[in-house]
Design an enzyme around this catalytic site. Structure first.
Site, PDB file in Angstrom:
ATOM      1  N   ASP A  52      -2.008   0.114  -0.539  1.00  0.00           N
ATOM      2  CA  ASP A  52      -2.535   1.369  -1.071  1.00  0.00           C
ATOM      3  C   ASP A  52      -4.019   1.273  -1.403  1.00  0.00           C
ATOM      4  OD1 ASP A  52      -0.001   2.527  -0.967  1.00  0.00           O
ATOM      5  OD2 ASP A  52       0.507   1.876  -2.998  1.00  0.00           O
ATOM      6  N   TYR A 111       3.854 -10.517  -3.332  1.00  0.00           N
ATOM      7  CA  TYR A 111       2.760  -9.853  -4.034  1.00  0.00           C
ATOM      8  C   TYR A 111       2.509 -10.551  -5.362  1.00  0.00           C
ATOM      9  CZ  TYR A 111       2.551  -5.725  -0.986  1.00  0.00           C
ATOM     10  OH  TYR A 111       2.370  -4.878   0.075  1.00  0.00           O
TER      11      TYR A 111
END
Length: 246
Positions: A52, A111
């Site tokens: 994003d 992540y």
């Protein structure tokens, strides 16, 4: 043509995400422009996933095909000569089979989320971290993180715009670690829904900051109700660490 795999790193701060957008700067857009300069023809890249706006990557995986005859080491140098000034770096290049796809061949993704949890810091140290004033309990956070392990319906932590048919995801690892003035959250999963990691992080931090019961997090997860998730954590502290393949 041979398919080339590239491991890349980038600072997502100046980009509107990875995926190309006609009127906004994106990571994909910059890489494709660089490849076009070298190849003299348009080159389409494929990635392991789309990060994003504001999210960084330490080892994103992309693939592409080019027609020109050039050694990989020279191609790497040529690309970095263009991309490094735009906060993108080619780490490695290698050939892969034509059947390989960076997204569909991936088995797991990792992540990390960086929390700055100290008043003793320089202004620039919060550039890629989320500052939290209250001293956080690693023990409390890890008890909540344990709830994530296994296969769950993550509807609660999905975004309304997420088009995934199934909200079930398998989480293999989730843990908070103290590193000096920082607290690092690491999570490994089969894949992740849009903004899922940031939604999980925002909810866990809100529960800890407000001294709510640790069991509240599990209740929220199992509710499958987006309205119960707390404020989504900022994007600037999230990193795609690596992608796992067989």
């Amino acid at each position: 043509m041979k398919k080339i795999l590239a491991e890349i790193a980038y600072d997502g701060s100046i980009y509107h995400g990875f995926q190309i957008q006609p009127t906004k700067p994106t990571v994909q857009g910059e890489i494709e422009k660089a490849l076009m300069k070298i190849n003299k023809k348009k080159v389409k890249i494929h990635s392991s996933g789309r990060t994003d706006k504001g999210v960084h990557a330490k080892r994103q995986i992309i693939t592409f095909d080019i027609k020109i005859n050039i050694q990989l080491n020279n191609l790497k140098k040529a690309l970095n000569a263009i991309l490094l000034k735009n906060s993108i770096k080619i780490l490695k290049l290698r050939y892969v089979k034509n059947s390989f796809h960076p997204r569909f061949s991936a088995q797991k993704r990792k992540y990390s989320y960086c929390i700055l949890n100290s008043d003793n810091y320089y202004p620039w140290e919060g550039y890629q971290a989320h500052y939290v004033n209250k001293k956080l309990s690693i023990s409390n956070l890890n008890q909540m993180a344990k709830t994530l392990i296994g296969k769950h319906d993550f509807t609660t932590f999905s975004c309304i715009k997420d088009k995934s048919k199934s909200k079930f995801r398998h989480i293999y690892f989730a843990k908070f670690k103290k590193r000096g003035k920082y607290i690092i959250f690491e999570i490994i999963g089969s894949s992740f829904l849009w903004k899922m990691v940031r939604s999980i992080m925002g909810t866990m931090l809100d529960i800890e900051i407000k001294n709510e019961s640790i069991s509240t997090f599990e209740t929220i997860l199992k509710s499958k109700n987006r309205n119960l998730a707390r404020t989504t954590a900022p994007a600037n502290a999230l990193f795609l660490e690596r992608v796992y393949y067989e």
